[in-house]
Design a protein around this motif. Structure first.
Motif, PDB file in Angstrom:
ATOM      1  N   ASP A   5      36.152  27.205  -6.714  1.00 38.49           N
ATOM      2  CA  ASP A   5      35.087  26.759  -5.844  1.00 38.49           C
ATOM      3  C   ASP A   5      35.584  26.639  -4.414  1.00 38.49           C
ATOM      4  O   ASP A   5      36.716  26.231  -4.168  1.00 38.49           O
ATOM      5  N   LEU A   6      34.716  26.997  -3.500  1.00 39.69           N
ATOM      6  CA  LEU A   6      35.082  26.985  -2.091  1.00 39.69           C
ATOM      7  C   LEU A   6      34.396  25.843  -1.362  1.00 39.69           C
ATOM      8  O   LEU A   6      33.254  25.506  -1.652  1.00 39.69           O
ATOM      9  N   GLU A   7      35.115  25.306  -0.397  1.00 43.11           N
ATOM     10  CA  GLU A   7      34.500  24.480   0.629  1.00 43.11           C
ATOM     11  C   GLU A   7      34.632  25.238   1.948  1.00 43.11           C
ATOM     12  O   GLU A   7      35.684  25.823   2.217  1.00 43.11           O
ATOM     13  N   VAL A   8      33.603  25.205   2.741  1.00 40.48           N
ATOM     14  CA  VAL A   8      33.612  25.873   4.044  1.00 40.48           C
ATOM     15  C   VAL A   8      33.111  24.857   5.062  1.00 40.48           C
ATOM     16  O   VAL A   8      31.958  24.435   5.001  1.00 40.48           O
ATOM     17  N   PHE A   9      33.991  24.446   5.950  1.00 40.27           N
ATOM     18  CA  PHE A   9      33.573  23.405   6.895  1.00 40.27           C
ATOM     19  C   PHE A   9      34.204  23.642   8.257  1.00 40.27           C
ATOM     20  O   PHE A   9      35.318  24.157   8.375  1.00 40.27           O
ATOM     21  N   ALA A  10      33.472  23.256   9.269  1.00 45.43           N
ATOM     22  CA  ALA A  10      33.971  23.405  10.636  1.00 45.43           C
ATOM     23  C   ALA A  10      34.908  22.261  10.969  1.00 45.43           C
ATOM     24  O   ALA A  10      34.721  21.125  10.534  1.00 45.43           O
ATOM     25  N   LEU A  11      35.915  22.577  11.740  1.00 44.13           N
ATOM     26  CA  LEU A  11      36.809  21.544  12.251  1.00 44.13           C
ATOM     27  C   LEU A  11      36.075  20.865  13.409  1.00 44.13           C
ATOM     28  O   LEU A  11      35.746  21.517  14.409  1.00 44.13           O
ATOM     29  N   PRO A  12      35.807  19.575  13.296  1.00 45.93           N
ATOM     30  CA  PRO A  12      34.998  18.927  14.336  1.00 45.93           C
ATOM     31  C   PRO A  12      35.830  18.595  15.578  1.00 45.93           C
ATOM     32  O   PRO A  12      37.052  18.502  15.507  1.00 45.93           O
ATOM     33  N   GLY A  13      35.140  18.449  16.690  1.00 43.98           N
ATOM     34  CA  GLY A  13      35.774  17.886  17.867  1.00 43.98           C
ATOM     35  C   GLY A  13      36.548  18.848  18.738  1.00 43.98           C
ATOM     36  O   GLY A  13      37.262  18.419  19.640  1.00 43.98           O
ATOM     37  N   LEU A  14      36.403  20.152  18.489  1.00 45.38           N
ATOM     38  CA  LEU A  14      37.114  21.093  19.356  1.00 45.38           C
ATOM     39  C   LEU A  14      36.389  21.235  20.686  1.00 45.38           C
ATOM     40  O   LEU A  14      35.161  21.154  20.760  1.00 45.38           O
ATOM     41  N   PRO A  15      37.135  21.477  21.759  1.00 43.26           N
ATOM     42  CA  PRO A  15      36.498  21.667  23.060  1.00 43.26           C
ATOM     43  C   PRO A  15      35.998  23.107  23.216  1.00 43.26           C
ATOM     44  O   PRO A  15      36.235  23.945  22.348  1.00 43.26           O
ATOM     45  N   VAL A  16      35.278  23.372  24.284  1.00 41.67           N
ATOM     46  CA  VAL A  16      35.083  24.758  24.718  1.00 41.67           C
ATOM     47  C   VAL A  16      36.380  25.165  25.409  1.00 41.67           C
ATOM     48  O   VAL A  16      36.837  24.485  26.329  1.00 41.67           O
ATOM     49  N   PHE A  17      36.977  26.227  24.951  1.00 40.88           N
ATOM     50  CA  PHE A  17      38.312  26.578  25.429  1.00 40.88           C
ATOM     51  C   PHE A  17      38.264  27.287  26.781  1.00 40.88           C
ATOM     52  O   PHE A  17      37.297  27.975  27.106  1.00 40.88           O
ATOM     53  N   SER A  18      39.334  27.126  27.514  1.00 37.98           N
ATOM     54  CA  SER A  18      39.506  27.788  28.803  1.00 37.98           C
ATOM     55  C   SER A  18      40.851  28.509  28.798  1.00 37.98           C
ATOM     56  O   SER A  18      41.737  28.182  27.991  1.00 37.98           O
ATOM     57  N   PRO A  19      41.016  29.479  29.694  1.00 36.16           N
ATOM     58  CA  PRO A  19      42.285  30.221  29.727  1.00 36.16           C
ATOM     59  C   PRO A  19      43.483  29.283  29.847  1.00 36.16           C
ATOM     60  O   PRO A  19      43.477  28.339  30.645  1.00 36.16           O
ATOM     61  N   GLY A  20      44.485  29.563  29.047  1.00 38.09           N
ATOM     62  CA  GLY A  20      45.699  28.749  29.045  1.00 38.09           C
ATOM     63  C   GLY A  20      45.693  27.631  28.026  1.00 38.09           C
ATOM     64  O   GLY A  20      46.735  27.022  27.771  1.00 38.09           O
ATOM     65  N   ASP A  21      44.527  27.337  27.446  1.00 40.55           N
ATOM     66  CA  ASP A  21      44.487  26.285  26.426  1.00 40.55           C
ATOM     67  C   ASP A  21      45.340  26.675  25.230  1.00 40.55           C
ATOM     68  O   ASP A  21      45.471  27.857  24.884  1.00 40.55           O
ATOM     69  N   ASP A  22      45.903  25.670  24.591  1.00 39.76           N
ATOM     70  CA  ASP A  22      46.751  25.869  23.417  1.00 39.76           C
ATOM     71  C   ASP A  22      45.891  25.659  22.172  1.00 39.76           C
ATOM     72  O   ASP A  22      45.591  24.527  21.788  1.00 39.76           O
ATOM     73  N   LEU A  23      45.502  26.774  21.566  1.00 38.70           N
ATOM     74  CA  LEU A  23      44.584  26.710  20.425  1.00 38.70           C
ATOM     75  C   LEU A  23      45.199  25.948  19.260  1.00 38.70           C
ATOM     76  O   LEU A  23      44.531  25.111  18.633  1.00 38.70           O
ATOM     77  N   ALA A  24      46.461  26.218  18.975  1.00 36.43           N
ATOM     78  CA  ALA A  24      47.106  25.541  17.844  1.00 36.43           C
ATOM     79  C   ALA A  24      47.152  24.030  18.082  1.00 36.43           C
ATOM     80  O   ALA A  24      46.849  23.246  17.174  1.00 36.43           O
ATOM     81  N   ALA A  25      47.520  23.635  19.291  1.00 36.66           N
ATOM     82  CA  ALA A  25      47.594  22.201  19.592  1.00 36.66           C
ATOM     83  C   ALA A  25      46.213  21.562  19.454  1.00 36.66           C
ATOM     84  O   ALA A  25      46.083  20.431  18.959  1.00 36.66           O
ATOM     85  N   VAL A  27      37.239  26.063   8.352  1.00 38.51           N
ATOM     86  CA  VAL A  27      38.220  26.046   7.268  1.00 38.51           C
ATOM     87  C   VAL A  27      37.539  26.546   5.993  1.00 38.51           C
ATOM     88  O   VAL A  27      36.484  26.037   5.609  1.00 38.51           O
ATOM     89  N   VAL A  28      38.125  27.556   5.377  1.00 38.53           N
ATOM     90  CA  VAL A  28      37.666  28.042   4.077  1.00 38.53           C
ATOM     91  C   VAL A  28      38.719  27.611   3.065  1.00 38.53           C
ATOM     92  O   VAL A  28      39.862  28.075   3.095  1.00 38.53           O
ATOM     93  N   ARG A  29      38.336  26.695   2.229  1.00 41.19           N
ATOM     94  CA  ARG A  29      39.287  26.030   1.313  1.00 41.19           C
ATOM     95  C   ARG A  29      38.934  26.364  -0.124  1.00 41.19           C
ATOM     96  O   ARG A  29      37.782  26.194  -0.537  1.00 41.19           O
ATOM     97  N   GLY A  30      39.930  26.822  -0.883  1.00 41.94           N
ATOM     98  CA  GLY A  30      39.682  27.075  -2.298  1.00 41.94           C
ATOM     99  C   GLY A  30      40.093  28.465  -2.754  1.00 41.94           C
ATOM    100  O   GLY A  30      40.120  28.746  -3.949  1.00 41.94           O
ATOM    101  N   LEU A  31      40.386  29.361  -1.805  1.00 45.18           N
ATOM    102  CA  LEU A  31      40.914  30.666  -2.182  1.00 45.18           C
ATOM    103  C   LEU A  31      42.386  30.515  -2.570  1.00 45.18           C
ATOM    104  O   LEU A  31      43.135  29.791  -1.913  1.00 45.18           O
ATOM    105  N   LYS A  32      42.765  31.209  -3.602  1.00 45.39           N
ATOM    106  CA  LYS A  32      44.188  31.304  -3.936  1.00 45.39           C
ATOM    107  C   LYS A  32      44.601  32.741  -3.664  1.00 45.39           C
ATOM    108  O   LYS A  32      43.949  33.674  -4.133  1.00 45.39           O
ATOM    109  N   PHE A  33      45.646  32.908  -2.900  1.00 43.88           N
ATOM    110  CA  PHE A  33      46.046  34.279  -2.575  1.00 43.88           C
ATOM    111  C   PHE A  33      47.558  34.344  -2.397  1.00 43.88           C
ATOM    112  O   PHE A  33      48.189  33.385  -1.954  1.00 43.88           O
TER     113      PHE A  33
END
Lengths: 264, 264
Positions: free
Chosen positions: A9-29, A238-244
């Motif tokens: 079974d899968l869960e599919v959910f958005a990560l809340p609270g992200l900003p609108v990104f601008s050049p130079g932003d650190d996506l991972a952070a 986030v797509v959670r529940g796949l095994k690969f």
């Protein structure tokens, strides 16, 4: 050896609270921070579907149309299709070939191999940040190397969180024969873009015939149900529940060789 | 008026405990029973993605190849593509036109309008029930009227459970340009097949340009991640978390008019 995949079974959910990104932003952070703030613990085997627009913004793939000098080819094609010649110049710069064109339609083979409208160059959601809007209009190009973007994000999350997620960089593609756009994978790291089930047997113990599914594209489609379009604050799903099993294939393996494509 | 859709977090899960269906089986009753046995309460706004194979089995759309008489056209085309002429006869019977063909490839416009390999006629998973295997090989055709099948299932579940779910009948389609199959909607009831967001504005208050997404196809793709192929015991997948206004459009609205298709 083929990677083994089991899909529970899968869960599919958005990560809340992200900003609108601008050049130079650190996506991972930003992802690490958003996950911490919302008390979401990313797991091995989670797949993060990230919109190409968010990646392009962070990587500064935003161009003011006023900066574009048009070639003769762009001027001719712009006249033929009825689009802004500066936009067409940018599209041709991202393209290996024109696939089809018509009034207000320009379908191209992107330099990375996939076929899509305008090579993914998008003017609909590009205006940057309030201080720079006066110099618009701006357009967003797809990331330079989405597979590298996906791998970079995966590696950064592994370093910072100690988890090995799969990453799919997504865009919305139109299609021949069918109306409406669907999510598609333009960059992949960690999960197999194609799920090859040849050799597995069906319920009646016969070998399956048509059994290569576009796993990364289906992940992108599922994520697009949540992310929507024009909704950049849902840029990471986030797509959670796949095994690969881990794969080092990039999104290029999803592209059919034009020489073997009956619709090329 | 456009239906309004809001997409929160999704759950995608298979309904456990379903049998392999046989002609005459009552799909709705099986779903009601499986939900009860697994203590799953279906809800308004759940979307049930049901594989076309399960529907076809219940509706008896299974044909023994030995029963097929071949037309001259089928014999010619079978010779050209290198397929069993009886299979080609069945494919042509399901088709409005041949789209492309080549060695071992026959892509057709199905009588219902969508373009797919072999008009969806499938020999990979068709053998029926042990008592009849001796008369094989058998193949499965797509349902006669998948929209009607979807509506019938929706109505039966409304009567028996008092819930109004959306139903998508799914198949796996190949595509131009891209390798691997993806889930596609061939029958729809209850939810809008297309999600039209034109007129909504993006984050910067500009009107969105490319904003019709193929909602039902993306539901089918998400469900296919769970259902897999050749896994008929996962024939019904629940997609939970979409909010949608009721629509009476069928899957036909997903098909592009061939006269306006640059790849037709």
């Amino acid at each position: 050896m083929k990677p083994r995949i089991r899909c529970d079974d899968l869960e599919v959910f958005a990560l809340p609270g992200l900003p609108v990104f601008s050049p130079g932003d650190d996506l991972a952070a930003a992802i690490v921070n958003a996950a911490a703030c919302s008390q979401i613990t990313l797991r091995d085997d989670d797949v993060l579907a990230v919109t190409s627009k968010a990646v392009s913004r962070c990587e500064g793939r935003i161009v003011p149309l006023a900066s574009v000098t048009c070639s003769a080819a762009a001027l001719r094609l712009a006249d033929e299709v009825g689009k802004d010649a500066r936009l067409v110049e940018l599209i041709l710069g991202e393209s290996a070939a024109v696939s089809r064109c018509g009034p207000n339609v320009l379908i191209t083979r992107h330099r990375l191999g996939f076929v899509t409208a305008n090579s993914g160059v998008d003017a609909s959601n590009a205006v940057l940040v309030s201080g720079r809007e006066a110099h618009g209009p701006w357009v967003i190009l797809l990331p330079i190397d989405p597979d590298a973007s996906a791998l970079g994000l995966r590696n950064a999350l592994r370093e910072q969180l100690g988890v090995d997620v799969g990453v799919v960089i997504t865009d919305s593609f139109g299609r021949p024969f069918r109306l409406g756009t669907v999510g598609a994978a333009i960059g992949v790291s960690g999960l197999p873009p194609l799920w090859d089930k040849r050799g597995e047997v069906d319920l009646f113990e016969r070998a399956l015939e048509q059994t290569i599914t576009a796993l990364a594209d289906q992940v992108a489609a599922a994520a697009d149900l949540v992310a929507g379009q024009g909704a950049e604050r849902r840029a990471v799903v986030v797509v959670r529940g796949l095994k690969f099993a881990r794969s080092e294939d990039g999104a290029g393996v999803l592209c059919r060789d034009p020489a073997r494509d009956l619709y090329a």
